[in-house]
Design a protein around this motif. Structure first.
Motif, PDB file in Angstrom:
ATOM      1  N   CYS A 219      -4.456 -26.284 -46.219  1.00  0.00           N
ATOM      2  CA  CYS A 219      -5.189 -26.863 -45.085  1.00  0.00           C
ATOM      3  C   CYS A 219      -4.946 -26.061 -43.808  1.00  0.00           C
ATOM      4  O   CYS A 219      -5.863 -25.857 -43.001  1.00  0.00           O
ATOM      5  CB  CYS A 219      -4.778 -28.320 -44.879  1.00  0.00           C
TER       6      CYS A 219
ATOM      7  N   TYR B  28     -18.813 -24.341 -41.471  1.00  0.00           N
ATOM      8  CA  TYR B  28     -18.640 -25.290 -42.582  1.00  0.00           C
ATOM      9  C   TYR B  28     -18.755 -24.577 -43.929  1.00  0.00           C
ATOM     10  O   TYR B  28     -17.920 -24.788 -44.825  1.00  0.00           O
ATOM     11  CB  TYR B  28     -19.684 -26.399 -42.467  1.00  0.00           C
ATOM     12  N   GLU B  29     -19.769 -23.740 -44.062  1.00  0.00           N
ATOM     13  CA  GLU B  29     -19.966 -23.035 -45.332  1.00  0.00           C
ATOM     14  C   GLU B  29     -18.810 -22.089 -45.624  1.00  0.00           C
ATOM     15  O   GLU B  29     -18.343 -21.994 -46.771  1.00  0.00           O
ATOM     16  CB  GLU B  29     -21.286 -22.259 -45.302  1.00  0.00           C
TER      17      GLU B  29
ATOM     18  N   THR C 115     -15.625 -24.369 -46.558  1.00  0.00           N
ATOM     19  CA  THR C 115     -15.728 -25.047 -47.857  1.00  0.00           C
ATOM     20  C   THR C 115     -15.756 -24.044 -49.010  1.00  0.00           C
ATOM     21  O   THR C 115     -15.244 -24.336 -50.103  1.00  0.00           O
ATOM     22  CB  THR C 115     -16.968 -25.951 -47.908  1.00  0.00           C
TER      23      THR C 115
ATOM     24  N   VAL D   2     -12.161 -23.192 -50.036  1.00  0.00           N
ATOM     25  CA  VAL D   2     -11.294 -24.233 -50.597  1.00  0.00           C
ATOM     26  C   VAL D   2     -10.970 -23.884 -52.049  1.00  0.00           C
ATOM     27  O   VAL D   2     -11.869 -23.591 -52.849  1.00  0.00           O
ATOM     28  CB  VAL D   2     -11.979 -25.614 -50.522  1.00  0.00           C
TER      29      VAL D   2
ATOM     30  N   ARG E   6     -11.439 -28.941 -54.751  1.00  0.00           N
ATOM     31  CA  ARG E   6     -12.843 -29.080 -54.372  1.00  0.00           C
ATOM     32  C   ARG E   6     -13.304 -30.539 -54.319  1.00  0.00           C
ATOM     33  O   ARG E   6     -14.039 -30.928 -53.414  1.00  0.00           O
ATOM     34  CB  ARG E   6     -13.731 -28.295 -55.344  1.00  0.00           C
TER      35      ARG E   6
ATOM     36  N   PHE F 211     -11.333 -32.516 -51.295  1.00  0.00           N
ATOM     37  CA  PHE F 211     -11.301 -31.932 -49.956  1.00  0.00           C
ATOM     38  C   PHE F 211     -12.031 -32.854 -49.000  1.00  0.00           C
ATOM     39  O   PHE F 211     -13.157 -33.249 -49.237  1.00  0.00           O
ATOM     40  CB  PHE F 211     -11.935 -30.547 -49.953  1.00  0.00           C
TER      41      PHE F 211
ATOM     42  N   THR G 296     -15.125 -38.465 -50.298  1.00  0.00           N
ATOM     43  CA  THR G 296     -14.961 -37.389 -49.318  1.00  0.00           C
ATOM     44  C   THR G 296     -16.083 -37.450 -48.276  1.00  0.00           C
ATOM     45  O   THR G 296     -17.134 -38.049 -48.505  1.00  0.00           O
ATOM     46  CB  THR G 296     -14.974 -36.019 -50.008  1.00  0.00           C
TER      47      THR G 296
ATOM     48  N   PRO H 254     -18.666 -35.227 -45.517  1.00  0.00           N
ATOM     49  CA  PRO H 254     -19.309 -33.900 -45.498  1.00  0.00           C
ATOM     50  C   PRO H 254     -19.191 -33.175 -44.172  1.00  0.00           C
ATOM     51  O   PRO H 254     -20.173 -32.639 -43.658  1.00  0.00           O
ATOM     52  CB  PRO H 254     -20.767 -34.251 -45.811  1.00  0.00           C
TER      53      PRO H 254
ATOM     54  N   ILE I 290     -16.042 -30.966 -41.455  1.00  0.00           N
ATOM     55  CA  ILE I 290     -14.647 -30.544 -41.297  1.00  0.00           C
ATOM     56  C   ILE I 290     -14.202 -30.581 -39.834  1.00  0.00           C
ATOM     57  O   ILE I 290     -13.079 -30.213 -39.521  1.00  0.00           O
ATOM     58  CB  ILE I 290     -14.415 -29.135 -41.861  1.00  0.00           C
TER      59      ILE I 290
ATOM     60  N   LYS J 133     -22.942 -29.164 -42.573  1.00  0.00           N
ATOM     61  CA  LYS J 133     -23.937 -28.310 -43.224  1.00  0.00           C
ATOM     62  C   LYS J 133     -25.210 -28.126 -42.413  1.00  0.00           C
ATOM     63  O   LYS J 133     -25.739 -27.015 -42.306  1.00  0.00           O
ATOM     64  CB  LYS J 133     -24.266 -28.881 -44.605  1.00  0.00           C
TER      65      LYS J 133
ATOM     66  N   PRO K 199      -9.192 -30.032 -41.605  1.00  0.00           N
ATOM     67  CA  PRO K 199      -9.179 -29.909 -43.056  1.00  0.00           C
ATOM     68  C   PRO K 199      -8.105 -30.800 -43.681  1.00  0.00           C
ATOM     69  O   PRO K 199      -6.945 -30.772 -43.278  1.00  0.00           O
ATOM     70  CB  PRO K 199      -8.870 -28.424 -43.279  1.00  0.00           C
TER      71      PRO K 199
END
Length: 395
Positions: A280, A301-302, A305, A308, A313, A316, A323, A325, A327, A343, A359
């Motif tokens: 993290c 974000y992309e 993730t 990770v 996965r 997270f 989870t 969506p 961070i 995203k 994270p």
């Protein structure tokens, strides 16, 4: 009393009007009614209306309490009102469209307004105000930096001294709350999300943080009772080997920071727990390195993730199956502000935005492991306003 300077208030309105004109070129009259938005533009929270006309009029109309608003605010034009009739009588004519922060408007409130000011159409100001608030001034950054530095000190120096074997999550939360209030923090953690009542934040031991959350966040807590799903559990008591999780968003003079720390009580955690936290921390550093003007939140974000590890996965940013969506998120007068590091958020970052990066990984039987700090967006990278965590410390 720390009043917001008149120059600061004027600067905020000018920046807002620039964005408003870029979005709605034909606007004539707008109203701001939400308490936090009123504080942002006028320096006081009241039962009232900020009326802004394109011709230059800027008036804060206050139902309750006019006297308090005059004491607290450096705003230039503050007037008392008994009803919307008082405002209507000052307008020579009504434009066809009213622009307003619709997220703060109820149908009942709008019905009363239309009795005296029958606008034909309404358009929202919400995103314009939020994007204005997202970019912080030097005045705001100074407050948030002070808030972050003092929070980091309390986490690192004071929190360990409050820990006692057998104390409940609620007892630790109450002790922390007292420390923050005594130290000059304002005590309330404000969220823009509907139906979120926060008492300090999340203070929990072990796998309590895996309890289903009542709000859109990575961690959960049992709460004080079903009617108040906040703070911690009265019956979960601290024991040797527990993971201590503190995720709170204290504030000074209206401005919050958001910070999470995890500690191990009296005994080290297993290697796989330390490995998860270290991962993290790596992800936090990656995200922070991308907090620069022009970078899209979706790209951050992309990148994060995608970095990770495969074993994390599906856990997270929360417990398996629960989870979230994102961070990270903007922080300021609300704990949850724009932008969101997620995203579909593609509007590029701007310098002097303040963003919490968080994270986290949900380990079955252990709890949420992770980190969160509030960063300032600068030309080179994000600068933490809340210190950092380098390893999993045993206290």
């Amino acid at each position: 009393m720390n009043k917001v300077p008149k120059s600061e208030l004027n600067s905020r309105i000018e920046r807002f009007l620039k964005r408003l004109g870029d979005t709605y070129a034909g606007w004539e009259v707008c109203m701001v009614i939400g308490g936090v938005n009123l504080y942002y533009f006028t320096g006081t929270i009241c039962d009232g209306v900020l009326l802004i006309s394109k011709d230059g009029d800027r008036t804060l109309w206050v139902r309750r309490s006019y006297e308090r608003a005059v004491i607290e605010s450096e705003f230039s034009d503050i007037r008392p009102m008994k009803s919307f009739r008082d405002i209507a009588e000052t307008l020579p004519s009504l434009p066809d469209t009213l622009y307003i922060d619709t997220a703060n408007t109820t149908l009942e409130w709008f019905g009363l307004l239309k009795k005296y000011m029958p606008f034909n159409d309404v358009l929202p100001l919400d995103s314009i105000i939020l994007n204005t608030r997202a970019v912080k001034s030097a005045y705001e950054i100074e407050i948030m930096n002070r808030c972050g530095s003092e929070t980091d000190r309390i986490y690192k120096k004071v929190l360990p001294t409050l820990l006692k074997p057998g104390m409940s999550e609620v007892e630790l939360g109450a002790e922390l709350f007292k420390v923050f209030l005594t130290d000059g923090f304002h005590g309330v953690s404000r969220f823009s999300m509907r139906n979120v009542d926060s008492v300090l934040g999340h203070v929990a031991f072990g796998d309590s943080t895996l309890y289903p959350s009542a709000f859109n966040g990575a961690s959960g807590v049992n709460g004080l009772c079903p009617a108040v799903p906040a703070l911690g559990n009265r019956n979960r008591c601290l024991k040797n080997g527990d993971l201590i999780y503190v995720d709170i968003a204290p504030g000074i003079d209206g401005y919050h920071i958001d910070k999470t720390i995890v500690l191990s009580y009296k005994a080290p955690q297993p290697e796989h727990v330390e490995a998860a936290l270290n991962h993290c921390l790596e992800l936090e550093r990656l995200a922070a390195s991308m907090l620069k003007p022009g970078v899209k939140p979706s790209d951050i974000y992309e990148s994060v993730t995608a970095s990770v590890n495969a074993e994390y996965r599906d856990i997270f940013m929360g417990a398996k199956g629960r989870t979230v969506p994102f961070i990270g998120h903007g922080v300021g007068l609300h704990v949850d502000e724009m932008p969101v590091i997620a995203k579909n958020f593609t509007a590029p970052l701007e310098e002097n935005m303040t963003i919490a990066i968080e994270p986290k990984i949900g380990l079955d039987g252990i709890g949420i492991v992770g980190v969160e700090n509030t960063y300032l967006v600068t030309k080179n990278s994000g600068i933490s306003l809340t210190g950092n965590q380098r390893e999993l410390e045993t206290v």
